[in-house]
Write an enzyme that holds these catalytic residues in place. Structure first.
Site, PDB file in Angstrom:
ATOM      1  N   CYS A 165      -0.361  -9.264   3.719  1.00 27.04           N
ATOM      2  CA  CYS A 165      -0.334  -8.530   2.666  1.00 27.04           C
ATOM      3  C   CYS A 165      -1.002  -9.379   1.388  1.00 27.04           C
ATOM      4  CB  CYS A 165       1.210  -8.192   2.035  1.00 27.04           C
ATOM      5  SG  CYS A 165       1.431  -7.847   0.491  1.00 27.04           S
ATOM      6  N   GLU A 179       3.246   4.430   2.223  1.00 32.28           N
ATOM      7  CA  GLU A 179       4.721   4.430   2.452  1.00 32.28           C
ATOM      8  C   GLU A 179       5.481   5.662   2.607  1.00 32.28           C
ATOM      9  OE1 GLU A 179       6.745   1.514   3.247  1.00 32.28           O
ATOM     10  OE2 GLU A 179       4.804   0.694   3.110  1.00 32.28           O
ATOM     11  N   CYS A 183      -5.927  -4.495  -0.275  1.00 36.93           N
ATOM     12  CA  CYS A 183      -4.551  -4.118  -0.041  1.00 36.93           C
ATOM     13  C   CYS A 183      -4.502  -3.600   1.584  1.00 36.93           C
ATOM     14  CB  CYS A 183      -3.812  -3.145  -1.083  1.00 36.93           C
ATOM     15  SG  CYS A 183      -2.327  -2.591  -0.449  1.00 36.93           S
ATOM     16  N   HIS A 240      -2.418  -1.841   2.867  1.00 32.98           N
ATOM     17  CA  HIS A 240      -2.086  -0.490   2.917  1.00 32.98           C
ATOM     18  C   HIS A 240      -3.217   0.594   2.917  1.00 32.98           C
ATOM     19  CE1 HIS A 240       2.111  -1.644   2.069  1.00 32.98           C
ATOM     20  NE2 HIS A 240       2.584  -0.247   2.011  1.00 32.98           N
TER      21      HIS A 240
HETATM   22  N1  DGL Z   1       0.230  -4.267   1.486  1.00 34.82           N
HETATM   23  C1  DGL Z   1       0.189  -5.027   0.070  1.00 34.82           C
HETATM   24  C2  DGL Z   1      -0.903  -5.737  -0.133  1.00 34.82           C
HETATM   25  O1  DGL Z   1      -1.898  -5.873   0.746  1.00 34.82           O
HETATM   26  C3  DGL Z   1       1.046  -4.461  -1.061  1.00 34.82           C
HETATM   27  C4  DGL Z   1       1.362  -3.002  -1.330  1.00 34.82           C
HETATM   28  C5  DGL Z   1       2.639  -3.183  -2.370  1.00 34.82           C
HETATM   29  O2  DGL Z   1       3.558  -3.227  -1.826  1.00 34.82           O
HETATM   30  O3  DGL Z   1       2.322  -3.044  -3.529  1.00 34.82           O
HETATM   31  O4  DGL Z   1      -1.578  -5.848  -1.171  1.00 34.82           O
END
Ligand code: DGL
Length: 253
Positions: free
Chosen positions: A69, A148, A180, A182
């Site tokens: 993350c 999500e 990120c 995600h």
């Molecule tokens: N997956 C995360 C990242 O790489 C965080 C996303 C989130 O929870 O806002 O920053």
């Protein structure tokens, strides 16, 4: 065992690269689904969660940790290392360096959560690795939440992606960093919008190579995967095939 964690599903994009690089290793993946998203939280809140998850994974037998993350790495990787001096910790940071090196137009963009976008660590990375290119940092609130909810085909998301990316392309960026984890799951949508005008930069494979270098005996396990979540663990498992990660589900038994 190698512990991998994220606020939710995003870190699964890193886990997939880790499993490819270390097929025999044993992994525990922790999704902090009770507290997702991290992107709208304060640095103190994120540090608090990262330290709690580090303790949890260490107490469940993890000897190496991967912070899958960007937001958690920017806010808390130093605190995590200080709390567990005997455990190697690999963080995930936006691929500013490869993007800046490969850019021909001299302009790159970073898509990130609000917390990463305003973090001193991102500014430091830009100073260190992007001295000769112009960097546009674009915070993308709500994108991680769409992932999500597995709303990858939501027209509202597609419209927001276009609204944020088109102006960057109009400014001449030729590398777009997925800052990120995600956003790796939004790569098909992003590629459609970008339509060959820039390359997407994802660091998952580089993070997996770095983990491989540190893994030592951990590379030789029985290829198992434990799934943990702070809320709705059943959703984590159910999400795997939806994210085209059926091969990972098979490891979880
Ligand atoms: N997956 C995360 C990242 O790489 C965080 C996303 C989130 O929870 O806002 O920053």
């Amino acid at each position: 065992m190698i512990g991998v964690f994220d606020s939710g599903l995003g870190g699964l994009s890193v886990l997939a690269a880790l499993v490819d690089a270390l097929p025999q290793a044993d992994f525990a993946y922790y999704a902090d689904t009770a507290h997702v998203p991290y992107g709208n939280k304060s640095e103190t809140q994120i540090q608090c969660r990262v330290l709690a998850i580090g303790d949890y994974l260490a107490s469940h037998g993890c000897d190496l940790l991967v912070v899958a993350c960007n937001t958690a790495t920017a806010a808390a990787v130093q605190a995590l290392r200080a709390a567990h001096p005997g455990i190697p910790v690999v963080g995930v940071e936006p691929g500013i360096k490869p993007a800046a090196q490969d850019s021909k137009s001299g302009r790159i963009a970073v898509l990130a959560t609000e917390a990463t976008a305003r973090s001193p660590r991102l500014q430091q990375l830009i100073r260190e690795h992007a001295g000769r290119v112009e960097v546009f940092v674009e915070p993308c609130p709500g994108w991680a939440t769409h992932v999500e909810m597995l709303q990858l085909d939501d027209p509202a998301l597609a419209a927001d992606v276009r609204a944020r990316v088109e102006p960057l392309l109009a400014r001449g960026v030729d590398r777009i960093v997925l800052g990120c984890t995600h956003y790796s799951f939004l790569a098909p949508l992003l590629s459609e919008v970008v339509d060959g005008r820039a390359e997407l930069v994802d660091v998952a494979a580089a993070v997996a190579r770095q983990t491989q270098r540190l893994a030592g005996r951990l590379a030789h396990g029985s290829g198992r995967l434990q799934l943990h979540a702070s809320a709705h663990p059943e959703r984590l498992r159910a999400a795997l095939p939806r994210l085209h990660l059926g091969r990972i589900a098979a490891r979880a038994g």
